[in-house]
Structures are given as structure tokens and as C-alpha cells.
Design a protein around this motif. Structure first.
Motif, PDB file in Angstrom:
ATOM      1  N   UNK A 281      18.672  30.469 -14.054  1.00 36.48           N
ATOM      2  CA  UNK A 281      18.469  29.335 -13.152  1.00 36.48           C
ATOM      3  C   UNK A 281      19.681  29.094 -12.261  1.00 36.48           C
ATOM      4  N   UNK A 282      20.862  29.064 -12.834  1.00 33.05           N
ATOM      5  CA  UNK A 282      22.063  28.799 -12.031  1.00 33.05           C
ATOM      6  C   UNK A 282      22.305  29.915 -11.019  1.00 33.05           C
ATOM      7  N   UNK A 283      21.993  31.163 -11.398  1.00 34.76           N
ATOM      8  CA  UNK A 283      22.165  32.291 -10.485  1.00 34.76           C
ATOM      9  C   UNK A 283      21.173  32.200  -9.328  1.00 34.76           C
ATOM     10  N   UNK A 284      19.932  31.796  -9.636  1.00 34.49           N
ATOM     11  CA  UNK A 284      18.903  31.691  -8.592  1.00 34.49           C
ATOM     12  C   UNK A 284      19.258  30.591  -7.584  1.00 34.49           C
ATOM     13  N   UNK A 285      19.784  29.494  -8.076  1.00 33.21           N
ATOM     14  CA  UNK A 285      20.151  28.393  -7.185  1.00 33.21           C
ATOM     15  C   UNK A 285      21.430  28.732  -6.431  1.00 33.21           C
TER      16      UNK A 285
ATOM     17  N   UNK B 123      23.647  27.595  -2.641  1.00 36.62           N
ATOM     18  CA  UNK B 123      23.680  28.524  -1.502  1.00 36.62           C
ATOM     19  C   UNK B 123      22.589  29.583  -1.568  1.00 36.62           C
ATOM     20  N   UNK B 124      22.374  30.202  -2.720  1.00 32.94           N
ATOM     21  CA  UNK B 124      21.400  31.285  -2.821  1.00 32.94           C
ATOM     22  C   UNK B 124      19.994  30.792  -2.496  1.00 32.94           C
TER      23      UNK B 124
ATOM     24  N   UNK C 131      10.852  25.546  -4.491  1.00 31.41           N
ATOM     25  CA  UNK C 131      11.154  24.707  -5.654  1.00 31.41           C
ATOM     26  C   UNK C 131      11.384  25.639  -6.842  1.00 31.41           C
ATOM     27  N   UNK C 132      12.618  25.686  -7.337  1.00 28.97           N
ATOM     28  CA  UNK C 132      12.977  26.615  -8.409  1.00 28.97           C
ATOM     29  C   UNK C 132      13.067  25.867  -9.737  1.00 28.97           C
ATOM     30  N   UNK C 133      12.358  26.390 -10.717  1.00 33.39           N
ATOM     31  CA  UNK C 133      12.380  25.823 -12.068  1.00 33.39           C
ATOM     32  C   UNK C 133      12.651  26.934 -13.076  1.00 33.39           C
ATOM     33  N   UNK C 134      13.287  26.550 -14.187  1.00 30.98           N
ATOM     34  CA  UNK C 134      13.410  27.493 -15.300  1.00 30.98           C
ATOM     35  C   UNK C 134      12.087  27.508 -16.046  1.00 30.98           C
ATOM     36  N   UNK C 135      11.896  28.483 -16.922  1.00 29.26           N
ATOM     37  CA  UNK C 135      10.633  28.573 -17.677  1.00 29.26           C
ATOM     38  C   UNK C 135      10.392  27.334 -18.512  1.00 29.26           C
TER      39      UNK C 135
END
Length: 399
Positions: free
Chosen positions: A314-318, A323-324, A337-341
């Protein structure tokens, strides 16, 4: 032959790219101006002839033949006309040559100023046309000096202005340093072309790839989209029109030689190169690289997407300070909208609303949102993975 004049015009044409024909017209106008100044008469009866090959010129004043002249600049007596040529009669026009060498100092100075003004005008016009044709392109310049917080950059025949808001944060230049800049705008002013350049524009990266990567330059590989945060990171999406050419590999080059040359020019700015895909879900998945993605639920109409990533990704995707994810959203044009599983599974109906029953039939497998379940088309229901399904090469989602 007027050798000196011809040599001077040849030099102007060669060094300043000013047409000889334009300068001959300027000399013609200056001589007419000088005649009017010398004789003190504002008339239109002066004529100048210039041989375009030899640059020899003659100045004439046209006079009408009358019995008793009242104006010696525009009229001539019949007796005087007969002395020049016996065929002249009343009402005829006589061309009398004017000796330009007899013009006074002030008259000569005025004629000289007319020519110099024309040279300056043509020089400005040539420079403007030359750099206007390079607008929206990248050129190499030499840093001259700082003007306040702006930088003066010499582009060869003219200086450009690199404004503070078009400079990469914390980027410092030294005099005589060679840098590449993107020409934003070329304005025509009375003091010559005013050129504004940039080091932060996304098109700078695109032009650098065009100059460095042959496949991009010839159109084999297309840069479909660019998202940039100058000085930090850039993401570009590339597509190949030739199935035998890998677009990412072409842009990276042997051992990263091509992309590294661009990174060095951008003072270490990181560049992510991803594959473009017409499928928005796959494009978003690629854009979030280097993070791994579990599933993407994209709505092309609303330009929104829900993305599920493994908890540890999650932190890497965000990305740092978002910035990412921010660059991925700019690159794809989707609001992501990014969510973890674990977050996605805790939200009721998170996976609903993006596909209807007909859409589900288009997929052999679809992640259900419940841990370990896959949609099997033939059975028409969700099942747990089995050895038999694994033998059928069903993709396992990371749990």
C-alpha cells in the motif's frame, strides 16, 4: 560595377541572412528620402534605378517641359529641354540625373539611418522567424548570468529568459554551463524576439526521448502520455506500432544507456517507463508500477477506478507524499482510489457497481473480493482454487 556595395550586401546576406533584394529596396528608399531632403521638396517625381547584378544605381528627377517653369524641381523650360534633346516638346517628361555625391552631410546621414533601420528590422524579423519555428521544441543553450531569480540563457544569436517558476526547484546553474531547455513562447518585440524557456515542462522529457531514441523519433514507438513532477519523478506511457519492437526496451536502451542520458540531462530525475494499454484497468496497473496490484475496477465513463493492492504494497503504491498515485492519476486521466486488501474487504460493496452480469461473462476469472475465491465461467459460480484449476493455469491472486 559598384564593387564595395555588392561586397557589403553579400556579407549581410551571408552573416545575418538578410536578403540582398530587401537591402536594395532599402537603398532605393533611402536615396529617394535623401533627394527630398536635399531639394527640400516633398514630391513624388524622384526615381531610382538599381542594377541587381552589378549594384550600380542612378537617381533621376522627372520634370515636365513648360514655357516658363515655376518650380525648378518639377518643371523645366522648353529651351533647357531642347538642349538635352531636340525631340522634347511641351508637356513631355524629362529625366534629369541627380548626383547623389553632391548631397549634404545631414541628407547623407538621414539616408544612412534609413538603411540602418531597415537592417535592424530585417535582423529582428530573421531572428524571430528562426526561433518561432523552434517553438515547442528543445534547444541547447549556454547559461549567461542570473537576472534576479531568473536566468539568461544564450541560444546562439539571441538570449532567452528562464523564469524562476520554469526552473526545477533547487537547481543551480553556473555561467557557461550548457543546458537543454524547452521553448515555451517566442514574442516579437521592438528590441528583437523575446524567448521564454522552461526546464519543468513535461514536453521537455518527450523531446529528449525523441532526440535520444531513434524509434521514438521515426514514429515506431509513440509516447502516449507523460506525467511529471520536475526534479523528482516522471512517468511516461509508451506504445509500439511494430509488434517486433519492445517500446520500453527501446526507450531504456542497452544497459539503460538511453534513459540514463536523459536522466543525467535532468540532473538525476527518476523516470518510470511503462507500457500503454487501451484497457484502462491494465493501464492503471502499469502506471502504479513498481507497486504490485491485486485488482483494478475501472469505470471508463466516470474516469474513476478502484485499485486493490496487497497490504504490504500500500505505501509503495501511494508513494512518498502520494507521488506515485498522483503521477499515475495524471498519466491515465483516472481518479484512482487505492485500498489494501484488508481495507477493501472491510468495506461492504467495494467491488460492486463496476461490472454487470453481461460484463462478467467476458472474463474467464474474476476476483470476488472474498479471500481465496475465483469466478469459474463453466460452473457459473465462485470456487476455491483446486489442483485441477491450477493445472488449467488459473492465475492466483496474492492473499
Amino acid at each position: 560595377m559598384n564593387t564595395e556595395l555588392k561586397m557589403a550586401l553579400d556579407i549581410l546576406e551571408k552573416e545575418k541572412d538578410i536578403s540582398k533584394e530587401v537591402m536594395l529596396d532599402a537603398i532605393e528608399n533611402s536615396l529617394i528620402t535623401a533627394c527630398k531632403g536635399h531639394f527640400g521638396k516633398d514630391t513624388d517625381n524622384f526615381r531610382v534605378t538599381i542594377d541587381r547584378e552589378t549594384c550600380d544605381f542612378h537617381v533621376y528627377v522627372e520634370k515636365t517641359v513648360v514655357e516658363e517653369p515655376e518650380n525648378d524641381v518639377t518643371e523645366i523650360s522648353l529651351a533647357e529641354a531642347k538642349l538635352l534633346d531636340s525631340k522634347y516638346e511641351l508637356g513631355d517628361i524629362v529625366q534629369e540625373e541627380v548626383k547623389s555625391r553632391e548631397f549634404g552631410r545631414i541628407t547623407t546621414q538621414n539616408a544612412r539611418n534609413v538603411i540602418l533601420q531597415k537592417i535592424r528590422e530585417e535582423e529582428r524579423k530573421v531572428l524571430f522567424n528562426q526561433y518561432y519555428g523552434k517553438e515547442k521544441d528543445v534547444v541547447t543553450g549556454v547559461v549567461q548570468r542570473y537576472i534576479g531569480r531568473n536566468v539568461s540563457v544564450n541560444l546562439g544569436k539571441v538570449d532567452a529568459i528562464l523564469n524562476e517558476n520554469e526552473m526545477v526547484k533547487d537547481e543551480v546553474f553556473t555561467p557557461t554551463e550548457r543546458i537543454k531547455v524547452y521553448i515555451l513562447e517566442v514574442k516579437d518585440t521592438t528590441k528583437g524576439p523575446r524567448i521564454l524557456v522552461s526546464r519543468t515542462h513535461p514536453e521537455l522529457v518527450k523531446r529528449l526521448f525523441e532526440s535520444e531514441v531513434t524509434e521514438v523519433r521515426d514514429g515506431t514507438v509513440e509516447i502516449k502520455s507523460i506525467a511529471r513532477e520536475a526534479g523528482s519523478r516522471t512517468k511516461i506511457a509508451v506504445w509500439s506500432n511494430d509488434p517486433d519492437v519492445d517500446p520500453v526496451g527501446a526507450c531504456v536502451g542497452m544497459n539503460g544507456a538511453r534513459v540514463n542520458a536523459i536522466v543525467n540531462e535532468l540532473k538525476g530525475e527518476k523516470i518510470d517507463i511503462i507500457n500503454w494499454n487501451e484497457n484502462p484497468a491494465l493501464l492503471i496497473e502499469n502506471a502504479l508500477s513498481p507497486a504490485k496490484v491485486v485488482v483494478v475496477l475501472a469505470d471508463p465513463e466516470d474516469k474513476t477506478a478502484k485499485v486493490v493492492v496487497p497490504d504490504y504494497q500500500l505505501s509503495l503504491a501511494i508513494g512518498k507524499e502520494g507521488q506515485n498515485a498522483r503521477l499515475a492519476a495524471r498519466l491515465t486521466g483516472f481518479k484512482i482510489d487505492i485500498k489494501s486488501e484488508s481495507q477493501a474487504n472491510a468495506i461492504e460493496g467495494f467491488y460492486e457497481g463496476f461490472y454487470d452480469d453481461e460484463d462478467e461473462d467476458e472474463y474467464e476469472e474474476e476476483y470476488s473480493g472474498d479471500d481465496g475465491l475465483y469466478y469459474e465461467e463453466e460452473a457459473g459460480e465462485y470456487q476455491e482454487p483446486s489442483d485441477e484449476l491450477e493445472e488449467q493455469e488459473v492465475t492466483e491472486w496474492e492473499q
